[in-house]
Design a protein around this motif. Structure first.
Motif, PDB file in Angstrom:
ATOM      1  N   GLN A  73      34.399  76.198  52.984  1.00 36.89           N
ATOM      2  CA  GLN A  73      33.925  74.829  52.774  1.00 36.89           C
ATOM      3  C   GLN A  73      32.442  74.820  52.397  1.00 36.89           C
ATOM      4  OE1 GLN A  73      34.399  72.302  56.176  1.00 36.89           O
ATOM      5  NE2 GLN A  73      33.615  70.487  55.133  1.00 36.89           N
ATOM      6  N   LEU A  74      31.645  75.638  53.057  1.00 39.24           N
ATOM      7  CA  LEU A  74      30.223  75.713  52.725  1.00 39.24           C
ATOM      8  C   LEU A  74      30.000  76.232  51.313  1.00 39.24           C
ATOM      9  CD1 LEU A  74      28.790  77.080  56.084  1.00 39.24           C
ATOM     10  CD2 LEU A  74      28.530  74.779  55.155  1.00 39.24           C
ATOM     11  N   ARG A  75      30.806  77.227  50.890  1.00 38.57           N
ATOM     12  CA  ARG A  75      30.685  77.727  49.515  1.00 38.57           C
ATOM     13  C   ARG A  75      31.034  76.648  48.502  1.00 38.57           C
ATOM     14  NH1 ARG A  75      32.699  82.587  51.743  1.00 38.57           N
ATOM     15  NH2 ARG A  75      34.831  81.982  51.245  1.00 38.57           N
ATOM     16  N   GLN A  76      32.091  75.864  48.798  1.00 38.13           N
ATOM     17  CA  GLN A  76      32.476  74.783  47.885  1.00 38.13           C
ATOM     18  C   GLN A  76      31.379  73.722  47.796  1.00 38.13           C
ATOM     19  OE1 GLN A  76      36.291  73.406  49.356  1.00 38.13           O
ATOM     20  NE2 GLN A  76      37.347  74.431  47.665  1.00 38.13           N
ATOM     21  N   GLU A  77      30.788  73.361  48.945  1.00 39.21           N
ATOM     22  CA  GLU A  77      29.726  72.361  48.940  1.00 39.21           C
ATOM     23  C   GLU A  77      28.519  72.855  48.149  1.00 39.21           C
ATOM     24  OE1 GLU A  77      28.952  71.501  53.025  1.00 39.21           O
ATOM     25  OE2 GLU A  77      30.835  70.417  53.300  1.00 39.21           O
ATOM     26  N   ARG A  78      28.172  74.124  48.319  1.00 37.04           N
ATOM     27  CA  ARG A  78      27.044  74.681  47.569  1.00 37.04           C
ATOM     28  C   ARG A  78      27.334  74.673  46.076  1.00 37.04           C
ATOM     29  NH1 ARG A  78      24.840  80.520  48.917  1.00 37.04           N
ATOM     30  NH2 ARG A  78      23.439  79.407  50.303  1.00 37.04           N
ATOM     31  N   ALA A  79      28.562  75.060  45.691  1.00 36.53           N
ATOM     32  CA  ALA A  79      28.920  75.065  44.269  1.00 36.53           C
ATOM     33  C   ALA A  79      28.868  73.653  43.693  1.00 36.53           C
ATOM     34  CB  ALA A  79      30.314  75.670  44.089  1.00 36.53           C
ATOM     35  N   GLU A 135      25.201  72.758  43.213  1.00 39.01           N
ATOM     36  CA  GLU A 135      24.635  73.457  42.061  1.00 39.01           C
ATOM     37  C   GLU A 135      25.127  72.857  40.750  1.00 39.01           C
ATOM     38  OE1 GLU A 135      25.594  77.536  42.739  1.00 39.01           O
ATOM     39  OE2 GLU A 135      24.014  77.795  44.239  1.00 39.01           O
ATOM     40  N   ALA A 136      26.410  72.494  40.692  1.00 37.90           N
ATOM     41  CA  ALA A 136      26.945  71.865  39.479  1.00 37.90           C
ATOM     42  C   ALA A 136      26.269  70.525  39.224  1.00 37.90           C
ATOM     43  CB  ALA A 136      28.461  71.687  39.609  1.00 37.90           C
ATOM     44  N   GLU A 137      26.019  69.782  40.295  1.00 35.44           N
ATOM     45  CA  GLU A 137      25.342  68.488  40.145  1.00 35.44           C
ATOM     46  C   GLU A 137      23.923  68.682  39.614  1.00 35.44           C
ATOM     47  OE1 GLU A 137      24.087  64.620  42.852  1.00 35.44           O
ATOM     48  OE2 GLU A 137      25.376  66.172  43.701  1.00 35.44           O
ATOM     49  N   TRP A 138      23.214  69.710  40.109  1.00 31.87           N
ATOM     50  CA  TRP A 138      21.869  69.981  39.626  1.00 31.87           C
ATOM     51  C   TRP A 138      21.879  70.400  38.160  1.00 31.87           C
ATOM     52  CZ3 TRP A 138      17.432  68.513  41.397  1.00 31.87           C
ATOM     53  CH2 TRP A 138      17.283  68.226  42.742  1.00 31.87           C
ATOM     54  N   VAL A 139      22.878  71.184  37.769  1.00 34.16           N
ATOM     55  CA  VAL A 139      22.980  71.591  36.362  1.00 34.16           C
ATOM     56  C   VAL A 139      23.196  70.374  35.477  1.00 34.16           C
ATOM     57  CG1 VAL A 139      24.430  72.842  34.719  1.00 34.16           C
ATOM     58  CG2 VAL A 139      23.728  73.936  36.856  1.00 34.16           C
TER      59      VAL A 139
END
Length: 80
Positions: free
Chosen positions: A57-63, A66-70
């Motif tokens: 879940q933490l990996r998904q939230e981080r991804a 990051e996608a939102e920042w991109v």
């Protein structure tokens, strides 16, 4: 004829407040806390178990972040 106000143009830039000195007790507490953290990490020989579902879940939230920042970066680049 009406003239525009120049107040915003003539205003001095905001200055940072003067740095305050840190109390001796706060410095001692910080050093003691850091020493305890470092000591506890050196003395722990076995890592704590990690729940695979929480890690996923933490990996998904981080991804997602990051996608939102991109996307934000791309839209700002296009906007310019």
């Amino acid at each position: 004829m009406t003239s525009m106000s120049t107040k915003s143009v003539l205003r001095r830039p905001a200055t940072k407040p003067a740095a305050r000195s840190v109390a001796l007790t706060d410095r001692i507490a910080m050093r003691l806390g850091m020493a305890l953290v470092i000591w506890s990490r050196r003395t722990r020989t076995k890592r704590l178990p990690v729940d695979p579902l929480v890690a996923h879940q933490l990996r998904q939230e981080r991804a997602a972040r990051e996608a939102e920042w991109v996307m934000l970066g791309a839209t700002m680049h296009l906007w310019r």
